[in-house]
Design a protein around this motif. Sequence first.
Motif: not given
Length: 161
Positions: A68-71, A97-101
């Motif tokens: 998801l970070q790369s996209l 960074n990616v959070h759950d929400d």
Amino acid sequence: GRRMTWQYALGHATVRFKPGPSGRTYDLLVSLCQALVLLQFNADQHWKISQLMSATGLEDRDEMERVLQSLSIGKDGTRVLFKQDFDADKKKKTRMNVHDDDTFTVQSSFKSNQRRIRITNIMVKETKEERDKTVEAVSRDRLYLIDAVLVRIMKARKTIL
């Protein structure tokens, strides 16, 4: 019993991507996991990381986070997804960074000069322990190689150096 493991990072796919209804069509060269994530956006507009993990069957959260970070927050010209932070503020910069929400949507305003776009995976940073282990293994292999070369030279000359 042999055990086979799927190395999904080595596979690549070409995905046709049309960001908007009147937008230009792009060919995205992506990894298998990235292609699986992108294909989920045909079914629904908004996704969270937990939903994407269950829809694609990827159980490794770290791997899904890197995909998801790369996209979404990769380099300019490759951001095909838009990441909406759950605590987004107009003044705040997007978190890396990616959070759950956090919610992901297709970037409808995506534009690029290139028709074929390669989106690379974000690699895991190597720890100091792993780096030391790799250096030691390479040094050991080189030592054996040097020994073999010396033996070959001695046999060719039929003398001891």
